[in-house]
Design a protein around this motif. Sequence first.
Motif, PDB file in Angstrom:
ATOM      1  N   ASP A 105       0.814  -1.219   0.000  1.00  0.00           N
ATOM      2  CA  ASP A 105       0.000   0.000   0.000  1.00  0.00           C
ATOM      3  C   ASP A 105       0.852   1.276   0.000  1.00  0.00           C
ATOM      4  N   ALA A 106       2.185   1.120  -0.089  1.00  0.00           N
ATOM      5  CA  ALA A 106       3.039   2.315  -0.095  1.00  0.00           C
ATOM      6  C   ALA A 106       3.022   2.967  -1.479  1.00  0.00           C
ATOM      7  N   VAL A 107       2.946   4.294  -1.482  1.00  0.00           N
ATOM      8  CA  VAL A 107       2.945   5.040  -2.749  1.00  0.00           C
ATOM      9  C   VAL A 107       4.288   5.744  -2.904  1.00  0.00           C
ATOM     10  N   ALA A 108       4.867   5.678  -4.107  1.00  0.00           N
ATOM     11  CA  ALA A 108       6.159   6.332  -4.355  1.00  0.00           C
ATOM     12  C   ALA A 108       5.953   7.585  -5.198  1.00  0.00           C
ATOM     13  N   VAL A 109       6.604   8.673  -4.782  1.00  0.00           N
ATOM     14  CA  VAL A 109       6.528   9.932  -5.536  1.00  0.00           C
ATOM     15  C   VAL A 109       7.931  10.255  -6.041  1.00  0.00           C
ATOM     16  N   SER A 110       8.081  10.409  -7.349  1.00  0.00           N
ATOM     17  CA  SER A 110       9.396  10.758  -7.887  1.00  0.00           C
ATOM     18  C   SER A 110       9.590  12.266  -7.838  1.00  0.00           C
ATOM     19  N   LEU A 111      10.630  12.707  -7.135  1.00  0.00           N
ATOM     20  CA  LEU A 111      10.943  14.149  -7.056  1.00  0.00           C
ATOM     21  C   LEU A 111      12.101  14.489  -7.996  1.00  0.00           C
ATOM     22  N   GLN A 112      12.326  13.624  -8.977  1.00  0.00           N
ATOM     23  CA  GLN A 112      13.559  13.707  -9.754  1.00  0.00           C
ATOM     24  C   GLN A 112      13.424  14.476 -11.068  1.00  0.00           C
ATOM     25  N   ASN A 113      14.565  14.911 -11.580  1.00  0.00           N
ATOM     26  CA  ASN A 113      14.601  15.498 -12.923  1.00  0.00           C
ATOM     27  C   ASN A 113      14.596  14.387 -13.965  1.00  0.00           C
ATOM     28  N   GLY A 114      14.303  14.780 -15.211  1.00  0.00           N
ATOM     29  CA  GLY A 114      14.242  13.782 -16.280  1.00  0.00           C
ATOM     30  C   GLY A 114      12.802  13.312 -16.444  1.00  0.00           C
ATOM     31  N   VAL A 130       2.513   4.859  -8.146  1.00  0.00           N
ATOM     32  CA  VAL A 130       3.573   5.817  -8.470  1.00  0.00           C
ATOM     33  C   VAL A 130       2.983   7.157  -8.901  1.00  0.00           C
ATOM     34  N   VAL A 131       3.534   8.221  -8.351  1.00  0.00           N
ATOM     35  CA  VAL A 131       3.072   9.579  -8.676  1.00  0.00           C
ATOM     36  C   VAL A 131       4.293  10.380  -9.119  1.00  0.00           C
ATOM     37  N   ASP A 132       4.114  11.144 -10.185  1.00  0.00           N
ATOM     38  CA  ASP A 132       5.220  11.962 -10.679  1.00  0.00           C
ATOM     39  C   ASP A 132       5.157  13.357 -10.074  1.00  0.00           C
ATOM     40  N   ALA A 133       6.298  13.972  -9.940  1.00  0.00           N
ATOM     41  CA  ALA A 133       6.342  15.332  -9.398  1.00  0.00           C
ATOM     42  C   ALA A 133       7.519  16.082 -10.007  1.00  0.00           C
ATOM     43  N   MET A 134       7.521  17.401  -9.843  1.00  0.00           N
ATOM     44  CA  MET A 134       8.627  18.210 -10.374  1.00  0.00           C
ATOM     45  C   MET A 134       9.038  19.238  -9.313  1.00  0.00           C
ATOM     46  N   ALA A 180       1.639  22.323  -5.708  1.00  0.00           N
ATOM     47  CA  ALA A 180       0.432  22.453  -6.533  1.00  0.00           C
ATOM     48  C   ALA A 180       0.201  21.155  -7.296  1.00  0.00           C
ATOM     49  N   GLU A 181      -1.062  20.898  -7.630  1.00  0.00           N
ATOM     50  CA  GLU A 181      -1.383  19.696  -8.416  1.00  0.00           C
ATOM     51  C   GLU A 181      -1.409  20.021  -9.902  1.00  0.00           C
ATOM     52  N   ARG A 182      -1.029  19.053 -10.728  1.00  0.00           N
ATOM     53  CA  ARG A 182      -1.043  19.244 -12.178  1.00  0.00           C
ATOM     54  C   ARG A 182      -1.665  18.044 -12.868  1.00  0.00           C
ATOM     55  N   ASP A 183      -2.533  18.341 -13.842  1.00  0.00           N
ATOM     56  CA  ASP A 183      -3.123  17.272 -14.665  1.00  0.00           C
ATOM     57  C   ASP A 183      -2.208  16.917 -15.839  1.00  0.00           C
ATOM     58  N   ASP A 184      -1.215  17.795 -16.085  1.00  0.00           N
ATOM     59  CA  ASP A 184      -0.358  17.611 -17.273  1.00  0.00           C
ATOM     60  C   ASP A 184       1.097  17.407 -16.849  1.00  0.00           C
ATOM     61  N   ILE A 185       1.293  16.499 -15.884  1.00  0.00           N
ATOM     62  CA  ILE A 185       2.630  16.384 -15.290  1.00  0.00           C
ATOM     63  C   ILE A 185       3.698  15.980 -16.311  1.00  0.00           C
ATOM     64  N   GLU A 186       3.310  15.187 -17.318  1.00  0.00           N
ATOM     65  CA  GLU A 186       4.334  14.799 -18.321  1.00  0.00           C
ATOM     66  C   GLU A 186       4.857  16.028 -19.053  1.00  0.00           C
ATOM     67  N   ALA A 187       3.932  16.930 -19.397  1.00  0.00           N
ATOM     68  CA  ALA A 187       4.350  18.160 -20.081  1.00  0.00           C
ATOM     69  C   ALA A 187       5.196  19.021 -19.141  1.00  0.00           C
ATOM     70  N   VAL A 188       4.853  19.004 -17.861  1.00  0.00           N
ATOM     71  CA  VAL A 188       5.635  19.761 -16.871  1.00  0.00           C
ATOM     72  C   VAL A 188       7.066  19.218 -16.826  1.00  0.00           C
TER      73      VAL A 188
END
Length: 342
Positions: A105-114, A130-134, A180-188
């Motif tokens: 049940d653990a969720v991973a958030v990537s805080l990484q570049n790339g 998995v959740v993406d972040a910038m 902030a939340e983003r619906d377009d994280i890939e573009a971010v």
Amino acid sequence: MTETNDLPITVAGAGSVGCYVGARLAAAGRNVTLLTRPALAAEISRHGLHCSDLEGHDIDLSPDRLTLSTAPSEALAGAKLILVAVKSHDTEAMAALIAEHAGDDAVAVSLQNGVSNAGILREHLGSERVVDAMVPFNVVQNRPADAPPRFHRASGGVIQVETTTTGLRSVLDVQHMPVAERDDIEAVLWGKLLVNLNNGLNALSGLPIVEQFGDRRWRALVARQLGEGLAVLNAAGIRYAPYEGVPQRVLALALRLPDALFRVAAKRMLSMDKNARSSMWEDLQAGRHTEIDYLQGEIIRLADQVGHPTPLNRRVLALVKEAETAKKGSPGLPPEAVSGPL
Ligand SMILES: NC(=O)C1=CN([C@@H]2O[C@H](COP(=O)(O)OP(=O)(O)OC[C@H]3O[C@@H](n4cnc5c(N)ncnc54)[C@H](OP(=O)(O)O)[C@@H]3O)[C@@H](O)[C@H]2O)C=CC1
Ligand SMILES: CC(C)(CO)C(=O)C(=O)O
């Protein structure tokens, strides 16, 4: 204590970004464990963790405000939220450790570049977890050798996380670290990658970013490299979001302005610590691998697919690899040595 503060959060690979983010969360009362290397763990347990930013919001966290661990099995076992903050070449290994030691049940958030890290995590953990972040800001660890660990946010910006229905934003959004939340994280992420193309140039120059951008010759190279990146993404039909509200094609134009005009146009962008350098510069200085394959490398791979020339991105990649192999830190090249025989 609220439920949010009880949620066990582990920073997986606490270095510059991980310690800064972890410290802000712990200062807000969150239940934070830093999975870090033994040398840093020893320093933090001796001196505590000092965290600061451009606006003067300094905090001194005593070691009892967070848990330090150098053992993945221990740090990941009870975690419900895992903030992945290793360099991109370590994502695969960290993903395997998370799959092995963390609960389902653990969720991973990537805080990484790339743009590839969340995908690697998903291969190991499944897409639901998995959740993406910038992270838009720069964190520097500048301090004298015998001074306590200090993680300084050297530029501004709001962390962007992929929109979820799980209340993740409210867990991460704490005082002095807005999210902030983003619906377009890939573009971010693609938008950030275009900006991160300068990491290589900055690392080769050895200059603080403000000084590098004060020199029109370096700016011309940054603009040229960015122009190649924009052409490749456009040809490949990949969307990229403006970085910190500035469209990258506007940035490419602004970079070509004469010094005085550029200083006015880029006032906000240049409001950063005068010592801030790219994370890639830190890697070269420390004799570590860099993330060049995950930045210029992504553009070059795409360029090969769409048949676009990217001479400057290729040259920067080659020069950074040379510097990696030499292990002598930043080569401190002048811009003419980078543009070379292009
Ligand atoms: N620094 C910055 O200003 C910014 C960085 N980023 C991005 O954030 C990510 C992290 O960067 P940054 O914080 O600079 O990187 P750092 O190298 O400072 O931190 C990563 C840390 O993780 C450690 N680590 C790796 N594997 C393990 C493991 N299995 N167990 C414990 N520790 C481990 C590394 O140790 P070791 O080196 O010994 O392997 C290192 O100390 C990168 O993708 C970067 O591009 C994004 C925005 C700004
Ligand atoms: C903040 C920025 C863009 C430049 O320093 C960065 O992402 C890095 O250093 O890796």
